[in-house]
Design an enzyme around this catalytic site. Sequence first.
Site, short mmCIF file in Angstrom:
data_model
loop_
_atom_site.label_atom_id
_atom_site.label_comp_id
_atom_site.label_asym_id
_atom_site.label_seq_id
_atom_site.Cartn_x
_atom_site.Cartn_y
_atom_site.Cartn_z
N TRP A 42 0.81 -1.22 0.00
CA TRP A 42 0.00 0.00 0.00
C TRP A 42 0.85 1.28 0.00
CZ3 TRP A 42 1.01 2.91 4.23
CH2 TRP A 42 1.33 2.26 5.43
N CYS A 43 2.09 1.19 0.42
CA CYS A 43 2.97 2.36 0.47
C CYS A 43 3.73 2.50 -0.86
CB CYS A 43 3.94 2.21 1.63
SG CYS A 43 5.19 3.51 1.70
N SER A 44 3.65 3.69 -1.47
CA SER A 44 4.32 3.90 -2.76
C SER A 44 5.84 3.80 -2.64
CB SER A 44 3.92 5.24 -3.36
OG SER A 44 4.30 6.30 -2.51
#
Length: 130
Positions: A42-44
């Site tokens: 979910w974290c870029s």
Amino acid sequence: MAIIDNFEVPHSAQELPFPAQPNASFFILFLSSIDPVTKQPWCSDVRDTLPILNKMFSGSSSPTVHYAYVGSRAQYKETSGSRFRIDWNIRNLPTLSRYERSSDGKVKEVGRLVEGELLDEKRTRDLTSA
């Protein structure tokens, strides 16, 4: 050496399962968990760095690195604070931490790289080399 995936992080660094050899280091790479909808972290920043880190840590001369997932975005950012934010002081993802046991037997974090710092292969190699 190896990537240990889905490492169960203990409550404190004192409980890390250190190898028996003297002067050993223990590495944890804290990552965002996989989003069930997108099938991606979910974290870029994790999405950007993970392919590079996977390649770097898969080499035969690489140390063993323990991949630990901090949960969903909601779990990690909950207002009361996730255990990773509280117990391990993980404020940025990804975070690569190096731990060592000192002569008095206590385990201490001796180095850390976060987010885009992990894209610098030299800094990452310097942190993970003996």
